[in-house]
Scaffold this motif. Structure first.
Motif, mmCIF file in Angstrom:
data_model
loop_
_atom_site.group_PDB
_atom_site.id
_atom_site.type_symbol
_atom_site.label_atom_id
_atom_site.label_comp_id
_atom_site.label_asym_id
_atom_site.label_seq_id
_atom_site.Cartn_x
_atom_site.Cartn_y
_atom_site.Cartn_z
ATOM 1 N N GLY A 263 0.817 -1.211 0.000
ATOM 2 C CA GLY A 263 0.000 0.000 0.000
ATOM 3 C C GLY A 263 0.847 1.256 0.000
ATOM 4 O O GLY A 263 0.573 2.205 -0.740
ATOM 5 N N GLU A 264 1.871 1.267 0.831
ATOM 6 C CA GLU A 264 2.755 2.443 0.883
ATOM 7 C C GLU A 264 3.489 2.643 -0.436
ATOM 8 O O GLU A 264 3.589 3.765 -0.926
ATOM 9 C CB GLU A 264 3.764 2.282 2.023
ATOM 10 C CG GLU A 264 3.157 2.509 3.388
ATOM 11 C CD GLU A 264 4.193 2.407 4.493
ATOM 12 O OE1 GLU A 264 5.391 2.670 4.223
ATOM 13 O OE2 GLU A 264 3.813 2.066 5.620
ATOM 14 N N ARG A 265 4.005 1.558 -1.005
ATOM 15 C CA ARG A 265 4.733 1.669 -2.278
ATOM 16 C C ARG A 265 3.844 2.152 -3.415
ATOM 17 O O ARG A 265 4.286 2.872 -4.301
ATOM 18 C CB ARG A 265 5.329 0.315 -2.666
ATOM 19 C CG ARG A 265 6.663 0.030 -2.060
ATOM 20 C CD ARG A 265 7.386 -1.098 -2.773
ATOM 21 N NE ARG A 265 6.567 -2.273 -2.992
ATOM 22 C CZ ARG A 265 6.436 -3.283 -2.130
ATOM 23 N NH1 ARG A 265 7.051 -3.245 -0.968
ATOM 24 N NH2 ARG A 265 5.699 -4.319 -2.423
ATOM 25 N N ASN A 266 2.585 1.732 -3.403
ATOM 26 C CA ASN A 266 1.682 2.061 -4.501
ATOM 27 C C ASN A 266 0.744 3.215 -4.162
ATOM 28 O O ASN A 266 -0.182 3.498 -4.919
ATOM 29 C CB ASN A 266 0.884 0.826 -4.901
ATOM 30 C CG ASN A 266 1.787 -0.242 -5.475
ATOM 31 O OD1 ASN A 266 2.494 -0.003 -6.433
ATOM 32 N ND2 ASN A 266 1.788 -1.417 -4.869
#
Length: 53
Positions: free
Chosen positions: A36-39
């Motif tokens: 979630g953080e990466r995307n």
């Protein structure tokens, strides 16, 4: 959901060993949060009611 599970297995928890199910559960939670953080999308956990009637 199956596609997400396949990606988690391949990219987030591949090659790891877990002593018990709770360690695996936390690794899955961490993997979902990391994706979630990466995307740049929000993740949210919820708990099912486990009260017996």
């Amino acid at each position: 959901m199956n596609a997400l599970w396949q990606k988690l297995k391949k990219h987030e928890i591949s090659g790891q060993m877990f002593d018990d199910e709770i360690d695996l559960a936390y690794a899955v939670i961490d993997g979902i949060d990391a994706r979630g953080e990466r995307n740049n999308y929000r993740t949210e956990r919820f708990q099912f009611d486990n009260h017996s009637s």
